[in-house]
Write a protein that holds these residues in place. Structure first.
Motif, mmCIF file in Angstrom:
data_model
loop_
_atom_site.group_PDB
_atom_site.id
_atom_site.type_symbol
_atom_site.label_atom_id
_atom_site.label_comp_id
_atom_site.label_asym_id
_atom_site.label_seq_id
_atom_site.Cartn_x
_atom_site.Cartn_y
_atom_site.Cartn_z
ATOM 1 N N VAL A 17 5.215 -2.237 -5.237
ATOM 2 C CA VAL A 17 4.739 -2.153 -3.850
ATOM 3 C C VAL A 17 4.406 -0.724 -3.405
ATOM 4 C CG1 VAL A 17 5.275 -2.696 -1.435
ATOM 5 C CG2 VAL A 17 5.959 -4.265 -3.236
ATOM 6 N N THR A 18 5.239 0.234 -3.778
ATOM 7 C CA THR A 18 5.051 1.582 -3.232
ATOM 8 C C THR A 18 4.458 2.566 -4.245
ATOM 9 O OG1 THR A 18 7.341 2.121 -3.761
ATOM 10 C CG2 THR A 18 6.906 1.332 -1.535
ATOM 11 N N ILE A 33 2.157 18.167 -2.179
ATOM 12 C CA ILE A 33 1.842 18.160 -3.602
ATOM 13 C C ILE A 33 1.078 19.420 -4.015
ATOM 14 C CG2 ILE A 33 -0.340 16.884 -3.535
ATOM 15 C CD1 ILE A 33 0.908 15.164 -5.849
ATOM 16 N N GLU A 70 5.748 3.705 3.298
ATOM 17 C CA GLU A 70 4.840 4.663 3.930
ATOM 18 C C GLU A 70 3.727 3.919 4.663
ATOM 19 O OE1 GLU A 70 4.377 8.210 1.647
ATOM 20 O OE2 GLU A 70 2.275 8.450 2.247
ATOM 21 N N HIS A 71 3.586 2.640 4.303
ATOM 22 C CA HIS A 71 2.602 1.781 4.959
ATOM 23 C C HIS A 71 2.793 1.796 6.483
ATOM 24 C CE1 HIS A 71 3.658 0.536 0.921
ATOM 25 N NE2 HIS A 71 2.528 -0.126 0.789
ATOM 26 N N LEU A 119 2.284 -5.804 2.864
ATOM 27 C CA LEU A 119 2.378 -4.600 2.028
ATOM 28 C C LEU A 119 1.727 -4.793 0.668
ATOM 29 C CD1 LEU A 119 6.124 -3.567 2.614
ATOM 30 C CD2 LEU A 119 4.122 -2.962 3.957
ATOM 31 N N ASN A 163 7.363 10.613 5.985
ATOM 32 C CA ASN A 163 6.136 9.887 5.664
ATOM 33 C C ASN A 163 5.036 10.210 6.670
ATOM 34 O OD1 ASN A 163 7.278 8.653 3.456
ATOM 35 N ND2 ASN A 163 7.776 6.751 4.524
ATOM 36 N N PRO A 191 1.170 1.911 -6.227
ATOM 37 C CA PRO A 191 -0.262 1.914 -6.596
ATOM 38 C C PRO A 191 -1.043 3.100 -6.010
ATOM 39 C CG PRO A 191 0.283 -0.075 -5.320
ATOM 40 C CD PRO A 191 1.562 0.614 -5.614
ATOM 41 N N GLN A 192 -0.799 3.408 -4.737
ATOM 42 C CA GLN A 192 -1.545 4.498 -4.098
ATOM 43 C C GLN A 192 -1.157 5.847 -4.706
ATOM 44 O OE1 GLN A 192 0.258 2.117 -2.548
ATOM 45 N NE2 GLN A 192 -1.051 1.059 -1.065
ATOM 46 N N THR A 208 5.436 6.845 -0.395
ATOM 47 C CA THR A 208 4.488 6.842 -1.507
ATOM 48 C C THR A 208 3.893 8.227 -1.796
ATOM 49 O OG1 THR A 208 3.995 4.524 -1.143
ATOM 50 C CG2 THR A 208 2.337 5.774 -2.330
ATOM 51 N N SER A 209 3.667 9.035 -0.759
ATOM 52 C CA SER A 209 3.166 10.403 -1.006
ATOM 53 C C SER A 209 4.174 11.168 -1.853
ATOM 54 C CB SER A 209 2.942 11.156 0.298
ATOM 55 O OG SER A 209 1.927 10.549 1.045
ATOM 56 N N ASN A 269 3.642 13.622 6.100
ATOM 57 C CA ASN A 269 2.825 13.660 4.876
ATOM 58 C C ASN A 269 1.461 13.009 5.070
ATOM 59 O OD1 ASN A 269 4.518 15.093 3.218
ATOM 60 N ND2 ASN A 269 5.613 13.290 2.487
ATOM 61 N N TRP A 271 0.938 4.783 7.571
ATOM 62 C CA TRP A 271 -0.492 4.516 7.360
ATOM 63 C C TRP A 271 -1.025 3.580 8.451
ATOM 64 C CZ3 TRP A 271 0.389 2.941 1.538
ATOM 65 C CH2 TRP A 271 0.679 4.083 0.786
ATOM 66 N N LYS A 296 -7.151 10.664 -8.951
ATOM 67 C CA LYS A 296 -8.105 11.489 -8.197
ATOM 68 C C LYS A 296 -7.958 12.962 -8.547
ATOM 69 C CE LYS A 296 -8.749 8.566 -4.177
ATOM 70 N NZ LYS A 296 -8.088 8.212 -2.921
ATOM 71 N N THR A 314 -1.605 -4.501 -11.102
ATOM 72 C CA THR A 314 -1.920 -3.078 -10.911
ATOM 73 C C THR A 314 -0.796 -2.215 -11.484
ATOM 74 O OG1 THR A 314 -3.183 -3.617 -8.938
ATOM 75 C CG2 THR A 314 -2.538 -1.320 -9.183
ATOM 76 N N THR A 366 -3.294 -2.371 -2.360
ATOM 77 C CA THR A 366 -3.043 -1.275 -3.286
ATOM 78 C C THR A 366 -3.806 -0.006 -2.882
ATOM 79 O OG1 THR A 366 -4.756 -2.171 -4.711
ATOM 80 C CG2 THR A 366 -2.505 -2.787 -5.240
ATOM 81 N N THR A 367 -4.358 -0.015 -1.671
ATOM 82 C CA THR A 367 -4.991 1.200 -1.137
ATOM 83 C C THR A 367 -4.256 1.591 0.145
ATOM 84 O OG1 THR A 367 -6.515 -0.091 0.188
ATOM 85 C CG2 THR A 367 -7.261 0.531 -2.017
ATOM 86 N N ARG A 368 -4.645 2.740 0.742
ATOM 87 C CA ARG A 368 -3.961 3.205 1.950
ATOM 88 C C ARG A 368 -4.635 2.714 3.232
ATOM 89 N NH1 ARG A 368 -1.080 8.657 1.287
ATOM 90 N NH2 ARG A 368 -0.802 8.788 -0.943
ATOM 91 N N GLU A 414 4.108 10.091 -5.425
ATOM 92 C CA GLU A 414 3.025 10.815 -6.104
ATOM 93 C C GLU A 414 3.479 12.233 -6.495
ATOM 94 O OE1 GLU A 414 -0.684 10.826 -3.931
ATOM 95 O OE2 GLU A 414 -1.498 12.434 -5.167
#
Lengths: 470, 212
Positions: free
Chosen positions: A39-40, B194, B102-103, B49, B128, A42-43, A150-151, B131, B106, A50, A89, B52-54, A154
């Motif tokens: 769940v946390t 990051i 984090e969703h 949730l 979150n 993929p991004q 999620t950030s 970020n 978002w 990227k 995924t 798979t994208t933000r 990463e």
């Protein structure tokens, strides 16, 4: 020779992992173990793609599918398209980046916080993160474990580090003997009811005292698991012989001479005499009874024999509106008792209470009995290994005879991401960790309790004081 | 030291393709959600949730408070009241407790909010939000209470958030707020952690070699 300032175990582990301390910056903290799930992550993998970077350390990263998986027919493709896509995924990302995945059907698959300890991936003295707030579970082994977004997933995938400000420290000391029918879930629900759902925000907790020392590793994990429910960054327990015995011989734990060497190091992981905590809370184990929550956050709990507070009894006037809203949602009256309240569902599972000892507690109560008519009971083991063990011990037969349904491992009705949802308006007594509105399904109503109390309710069909059955 | 490090980050960021919005000051009306302990399951329920994208989570922000089971808007809920709008969400204390998803940040950002004001935030949510260029702004209980009352009386009240000078004001009342220097720099310049961590790569490698 200068005398070193006494340190808490938390400070020792933290200081041992600081890669860089720069004025005006949070500490760059090295992470020993990173758990990921579907769940946390993929991004976060997309972010790596990227930037064109690889996973910093695949050997420190382990993955499993748990949040979004069905608990029936796991050998078949996942029916729900988006869930299936998310698990696929994860599979694709783990293959592309070389991360070990305990996928559906794998003998090590299970809830991420259950498999880490049982595989010996979780060890004392480590720093551990996962994109899941219940990562605090691992703290039971004497490490710094906390949930991240999620950030941050990463960041850790890319650099094996995370930027963090050092939290304050809190000691929660629990001494004395637990009464009959009281287990570790009751301890933590009691603590949270005392200090509220935000009472430990900004702190990292150390649980101490002889009551904690006398608990098994699995019972300790239940306590650390719910640290986040009082807002704590995490919660830990200094390791001891019980910890070392649990770890010994586990699949990925150090073996032989290396294990002995590690144990010698781990024994130093204790708070020094004279170390100072920012806050200390002391609890008498005799005051704890079988607990249950009545509201929509885990701080709204009481001994099952108590009654819900009245509006006038609330300490803060400002809390009244939210309290009323919460009880309206639950369909409960201020000042009333929960004992005898009919329940529709019983959920035994989640990273809080789905280990083998939890299932044994349940089996101990229900052996030779049948569930009450009209109550649906789901037993969802925390991992494939727990499921196999339960069957080897014949617990599956006890559950079957009682009319309980033993399912396959996953997070299941703890958060209702898969099909396991409690229907609108129904009451579920649950061994999970959150009673938020809609947590177990839209408009579902949750009573959090221990595996013993949940098992008792399954038999009587009502909220029951388990002391009547043990 | 801070200035030197920032310079390194600045130089790196020039080459970075995707930058978050920079945040300096914001003047906007605000939406009052006067509920305590708003957990991330309310902000975005677990069943949403699965992406798979933000992007796109804003559609399901506060889903179960916003829509009934037949997907009709619940008219009492603040997001469904046309008199309330703006880029600032005001919430009761212990905002964002619960899950680390984090969703939640978002979803709030995707809906169009850039600031959440509360008297207390849960730790993970706060990280979150920061970020993702969403400012979690902590005010006193007294200011928060006054702000709720002011917005309810006059939904057109403009709230001014001045991140540079760390001040928030509404209806002639101003209060200072705290934010740590590093995160403030990140917000103002649109950096994320990051970039800084990647600049430490050789130090991390060296640490990894000696750390057992």
């Amino acid at each position: 020779m200068s005398i070193q300032k006494p340190k808490t175990i938390f400070e020792k582990i933290w200081d041992n992992h600081v890669v860089k301390k720069a004025e005006g910056y949070p500490d760059a903290l090295f992470i020993d173990r990173h758990f990921i799930h579907e769940v946390t992550s993929p991004q976060a993998f997309d972010g790596l793609r990227k930037r064109g970077i690889q996973v910093f350390s695949t050997s420190r990263t382990s993955a499993t599918a748990d949040h979004n998986v069905p608990t029936k027919d796991q050998h078949l493709p996942i029916k729900e398209a988006m869930s299936r896509h998310q698990v696929e995924t994860l599979r694709k990302n783990c293959a592309e980046f070389g991360v070990e995945l305990y996928d559906l059907g794998h003998p090590y698959q299970g809830i991420v916080h259950i498999i880490g300890p049982e595989l010996g991936l979780t060890l004392p003295g480590m720093t551990i993160v996962c994109g899941d707030s219940h990562t605090s579970t691992h703290g039971a082994f004497g490490n710094i474990a906390f949930g991240i977004g999620t950030s941050e997933v990463e960041q850790v995938l890319a650099t094996q580090c995370i930027l963090q400000y050092k939290p304050k420290t809190m000691k929660i000391e629990i001494n004395g003997t637990l009464s009959k029918g009281v287990v570790s879930k009751d301890i933590i629900l009691y603590v949270i009811s005392k200090i509220s759902a935000s009472g430990a925000t900004g702190y990292f907790v150390e649980y101490a005292g002889d009551t904690i020392r006398n608990l098994s590793m699995e019972a300790r994990m239940t306590i650390c698991n719910m640290s986040i429910e009082m807002g704590a960054r995490g919660g830990l327990i200094a390791p001891d012989e019980i910890t070392f015995n649990y770890i010994k011989g586990r699949k990925f734990a150090p073996q032989g001479e290396l294990f002995d060497k590690k144990v010698a190091e781990w024994k130093k992981l204790a708070t020094d005499e004279g170390a100072v905590y920012d806050q200390v809370l002391t609890i008498n184990a005799e005051d704890i009874g079988p607990m249950i929550t009545y509201g929509t956050n885990p701080g709204m709990g009481m001994r099952v024999s108590d009654r819900i507070p009245t509006i006038e009894e609330l300490k803060e006037i400002s809390e009244r509106t939210s309290f009323k809203k919460s009880l309206d949602y639950m369909g409960l009256e201020p000042g009333s008792q929960l004992l005898g309240k009919a329940v529709d569902y019983v959920f035994i599972g989640s990273c809080t209470n789905a280990r083998i000892e939890d299932l044994r507690l349940v089996a101990g109560i229900v052996k030779g009995k049948k569930k009450a008519a009209g109550v649906e009971v789901w037993v969802v083991p925390g991992s494939k290994q727990v499921e196999v063990q339960a069957k080897a011990e014949g617990l599956d037969k006890i559950f079957e005879a009682a009319g309980f349904e033993l399912r396959s491992p996953g997070c299941s009705a703890c958060l209702g991401m898969n099909e396991d949802k409690v229907p609108v308006g129904k009451y579920c007594i649950s061994t999970s960790n959150r009673n938020f509105e809609g947590r177990q399904g839209p408009k579902s109503r949750t009573f959090l309790a221990s595996p013993l109390s949940a098992a008792a309710a399954a038999i009587t069909g009502r909220v029951t004081d388990v002391r009547e059955l043990v | 030291m801070l200035i030197a490090c920032q310079k390194t980050i600045n130089e790196q960021l020039i080459t970075k393709q995707e930058m978050k919005d920079k945040f300096i000051t914001l003047k906007s009306t605000a939406v009052p959600l006067s509920v305590e302990n708003i957990d991330t399951d309310q902000i975005i329920p677990a069943r949403f949730l699965k992406a798979t994208t933000r992007e796109g989570f804003g559609d399901n922000l506060f889903r179960d408070w916003r829509y009934d089971s037949s997907n009709n808007p619940i008219k009492e809920f603040v997001l469904n009241q046309s008199k309330y709008s703006g880029k600032i969400l005001v919430g009761g204390k212990n905002f964002g407790c619960g899950s680390s998803r984090e969703h939640a940040a978002w979803a709030i950002y995707d809906y169009g909010f850039r600031v959440v004001i509360s008297s207390f935030f849960a730790d993970i949510f706060k990280n979150n939000a920061l970020n993702n260029g969403l400012l979690p702004l902590v005010v006193s209980d007294k200011f928060l209470k006054g702000l709720f009352e002011t917005i309810v009386v006059n939904p057109q009240t403009e709230v001014i958030v001045d991140l540079e000078n760390q001040k928030v004001s509404a209806d002639g009342i101003t209060e200072g707020f705290e934010i740590n220097k590093y995160k403030k720099t990140c917000m103002i310049n649109g950096y994320d952690d990051i970039d800084y961590l990647l600049s430490l790569n050789s130090e991390i490698r060296a640490f990894d070699l000696v750390h057992s």
